[in-house]
Scaffold this motif. Structure first.
Motif, mmCIF file in Angstrom:
data_model
loop_
_atom_site.group_PDB
_atom_site.id
_atom_site.type_symbol
_atom_site.label_atom_id
_atom_site.label_comp_id
_atom_site.label_asym_id
_atom_site.label_seq_id
_atom_site.Cartn_x
_atom_site.Cartn_y
_atom_site.Cartn_z
ATOM 1 N N UNK A 6 -10.099 40.396 -60.092
ATOM 2 C CA UNK A 6 -10.450 40.107 -61.480
ATOM 3 C C UNK A 6 -9.958 38.744 -61.952
ATOM 4 N N UNK B 54 -12.608 36.049 -63.362
ATOM 5 C CA UNK B 54 -13.463 36.311 -64.530
ATOM 6 C C UNK B 54 -13.090 35.390 -65.681
ATOM 7 N N UNK C 1 -10.315 36.711 -67.811
ATOM 8 C CA UNK C 1 -9.002 36.611 -67.171
ATOM 9 C C UNK C 1 -8.472 35.189 -67.257
ATOM 10 N N UNK D 107 -7.019 34.444 -70.516
ATOM 11 C CA UNK D 107 -5.682 35.023 -70.658
ATOM 12 C C UNK D 107 -4.634 34.136 -69.984
ATOM 13 N N UNK E 238 2.513 34.119 -63.254
ATOM 14 C CA UNK E 238 3.005 35.319 -63.936
ATOM 15 C C UNK E 238 1.876 36.311 -64.204
ATOM 16 N N UNK E 239 0.677 35.813 -64.490
ATOM 17 C CA UNK E 239 -0.432 36.752 -64.734
ATOM 18 C C UNK E 239 -1.117 37.163 -63.429
ATOM 19 N N UNK F 35 0.074 40.224 -61.939
ATOM 20 C CA UNK F 35 -0.442 41.431 -62.591
ATOM 21 C C UNK F 35 -1.873 41.722 -62.130
ATOM 22 N N UNK F 36 -2.716 40.660 -62.096
ATOM 23 C CA UNK F 36 -4.099 40.862 -61.652
ATOM 24 C C UNK F 36 -4.154 41.394 -60.231
ATOM 25 N N UNK G 200 -2.124 43.298 -58.965
ATOM 26 C CA UNK G 200 -1.567 44.649 -58.982
ATOM 27 C C UNK G 200 -0.462 44.821 -57.952
ATOM 28 N N UNK G 201 0.364 43.760 -57.825
ATOM 29 C CA UNK G 201 1.487 43.882 -56.918
ATOM 30 C C UNK G 201 2.535 44.793 -57.538
#
Lengths: 323, 325
Positions: B26, B29, B32, B35, B286-287, B290-291, B293-294
């Protein structure tokens, strides 16, 4: 012309909101002693960081009870366990008549608490440390079992038919936070994922959560572990174009407002005011009348699940910082 | 081109971008990326003036809490005076610039290291933020001002969203880019820019050739204060309520972004574009974690490792570039 001048004159003022509106709304809470007992001295030492809303509410509960019980109340705090233990020792040296301590990191506090008990000072533990309270010689524990609270959230989510939640941890390594998420995971039939974010940096919290919601469209619930993070979670969901609903632990004014307008699903309150109030009152009762609330068993102050219908009643109290 | 300070950071940024594009579905996108840009911009607004200060050879450890101070002043002044929020915003600008002036003036008068001066300011502001907020508001966070006059227009300036195509771009991104452009122009096209490099390269030499050292340094601290004011107003108008304990620790992230972007810790070298790229690397990392999903327990480790790799890459490329000249 005169109309124009008048509007210039008024331009610096806001006719809505602000302190004036608050003053119009509020009647002050009075604080006279209701009892004639001698002026005993009670100290509270918490593991709070600086500027923590939650502990501010605990404190206002304690202060209210102290005013009523004619008690001289001292509050100190340090988020590092070693320094918190030093503060407990300082209170013992100060010959207090009662001690209220939170045990977020019980092992580091053990020595100091035992020293206080040995010196004959009655100790009550609040908020965290339920398991160790009795072992260290405290009279009682007042607080919320974090796992139980998490379980209550999990059950509530089941009832609402949720499938996938993200649990937002805003302090890495906080045992209570881990327990809350563990509790949710225990009873919730759907999936729970943990997400860590730096709680002292609000934009970072927002963007991390936004990233999480964008990367997984199936998330239908965000669980925040502190009230200040709930409105941010709502914003993040909006930003990510996600339908996920925010539910939160604890409460504050902003969260109560969003609970009322429906942007927050529900809040699990552990009633911090009660933790401070009951701790002081319990020590007073013990000294005055040898009473023991709960017979020495942990006294639970939560979880209390609050929904939209409770919000308007609560707002009055969240505004003055006691809920 | 090869000698530009930001070159290493740009290559590092591309590397980080490629890594996350591959591992996180993701990440690419539009939503994303907006963000990521938002996260980068909230750092970048501060990283740019902090980089200028570092090029000028000084540090500021008070920046993280100064941002919080700025939003607290704005919110509490408006609330307590029941004033239009723009009045609070103006007062906050004066107070924040005052803090910057204090830092700069103390530095040039006492000749103490900026590390000490701003450490003092950092501690004092942390205490003032909590103490004054509690004293004035009765609680440790501010009251809501979203129902007050002027809030909507101030929000539009500091915390609105612009829709470009399918992406919502936060207005902080615009502020960030404008600051980068302004700082770059200042550094490369004006006399003040030469002064900044000269002061950071060697204070005594600079003074000997007639550079107004004191004025330049005070000016740099005022620039940092201006950045703190913009960030602070964004915090206030984006979240409505400000927690008084926030901001501690962010000063190191701003410095880290400037260093990743090629600013030397010793002063005299660096660029505003580099600092912006540094903030972008930080935002992506940092984001991106999260993307991707670690496992979240390892979050800080990943972050630290990514940053180290970016800086090492940066240093390596700079060395290669210098050798090939």
């Amino acid at each position: 012309m005169s109309v124009g001048l008048a509007s210039v004159g008024l331009a610096g003022c806001s006719s809505t909101g602000g302190k004036r509106a608050e003053e119009e709304r509020n009647a002050a809470v009075s604080g006279d002693a209701a009892v004639g007992t001698p002026r005993w001295k009670i100290a509270m030492v918490s593991h709070s960081g600086e500027g923590d809303t939650f502990w501010d509410i605990v404190q206002s509960g304690a202060k209210q009870a102290a005013a009523k019980d004619n008690i001289e109340f001292h509050y100190s705090h340090d988020k590092e366990a070693g320094r918190q233990a030093q503060l407990v020792k300082a209170a013992v040296d100060n010959d207090v008549d009662g001690l209220i301590v939170s045990l977020a990191k019980p092992d580091a506090m053990k020595g100091a608490i035992k020293k206080a008990v040995k010196a004959g000072i009655p100790v009550v533990t609040v908020n965290s440390g339920q398991d160790k309270s009795e072992e260290y010689g405290a009279l009682a524990h007042i607080g919320q079992d974090e796992v139980l609270a998490g379980e209550a959230v999990g059950r509530e989510l089941n009832e609402r038919g949720r499938k996938k939640a993200v649990c937002l941890l805003h302090e890495q390594g906080n045992v209570g936070h881990e327990e809350r998420c563990r509790g949710v995971r225990k009873t919730f039939d759907g999936k729970v994922r943990n997400l860590h974010a730096d709680g002292t940096n609000m934009p970072a919290v927002e963007s991390s959560l936004e990233a999480e919601l964008q990367s997984d469209r199936e998330i239908d619930t965000v669980v925040t572990l502190g009230a200040p993070f709930a409105p941010t979670a709502v914003k993040a969901a909006e930003g990510a174009g996600s339908k996920a609903e925010t539910v939160t632990f604890d409460l504050n004014d902003q969260a109560a407002r969003e609970l009322k307008d429906g942007s927050i699903g529900f809040a699990v309150d552990q009633q911090p005011y009660l933790q401070g109030y009951e701790a002081v009152d319990l020590l007073w009762l013990e000294r005055y009348n040898a009473n023991m609330l709960g017979g020495g068993e942990p006294v639970l102050t939560g979880p209390q699940i609050l929904t939209k219908k409770d919000a308007s009643t609560l707002q009055k109290y969240t505004k003055r910082g006691t809920r | 081109m090869l000698g530009r300070p930001e070159l290493g950071a740009v290559v590092g940024a591309i590397a980080v971008f490629v890594v996350f594009s591959v591992v996180a579905d993701s990440f690419l996108r539009a939503s994303s990326l907006s963000t990521v840009l938002y996260a980068s911009s909230t750092l970048g607004i501060m990283a740019v003036p902090v980089a200028l200060l570092m090029i000028g050879g000084e540090f500021d450890l008070s920046t993280g809490v100064m941002v919080t101070s700025s939003s607290l002043v704005s919110s509490m002044f408006s609330y307590q005076m029941t004033a239009n929020v723009w009045v609070g915003v103006g007062v906050s600008l004066l107070v924040t610039l005052g803090i910057g002036l204090f830092n700069g003036y103390m530095l040039v008068r006492t000749k103490l290291p900026s590390f000490i001066i701003t450490l003092g300011t950092f501690l004092m502001l942390t205490g003032l933020n909590l103490g004054l907020t509690k004293l004035i508001s009765g609680t440790v966070s501010t009251k809501t001002i979203s129902d007050m006059e002027g809030f909507a227009s101030a929000k539009a300036l500091f915390a609105s969203e612009l829709t470009i195509g399918s992406a919502d771009i936060q207005v902080t991104v615009v502020w960030w880019l404008a600051l980068v452009a302004l700082a770059t122009w200042l550094l490369l096209r004006t006399k003040a820019g030469n002064w900044i490099f000269a002061v950071g390269g060697g204070e005594h030499t600079a003074r000997a050739v007639g550079v107004p050292v004191a004025r330049t340094k005070i000016g740099l601290y005022l620039g940092v204060a201006l950045g703190a004011w913009i960030s602070g107003q964004h915090l206030l108008f984006n979240y409505d309520v400000v927690q008084s304990g926030e901001g501690v620790g962010n000063e190191l992230i701003y410095i880290a972004a400037a260093v990743i972007g090629g600013c030397l810790l010793t002063g005299g070298y660096g660029s505003a574009v580099g600092a912006a790229v540094g903030a972008f690397i930080f935002g992506m990392t940092s984001k991106g974690i999260v993307y991707a999903q670690w496992e979240p327990d390892w979050f800080k480790f990943f972050l630290g490792a990514m940053l180290l790799v970016a800086v090492l890459l940066n240093a390596w490329i700079r060395k290669r570039a210098e050798a090939s000249r």
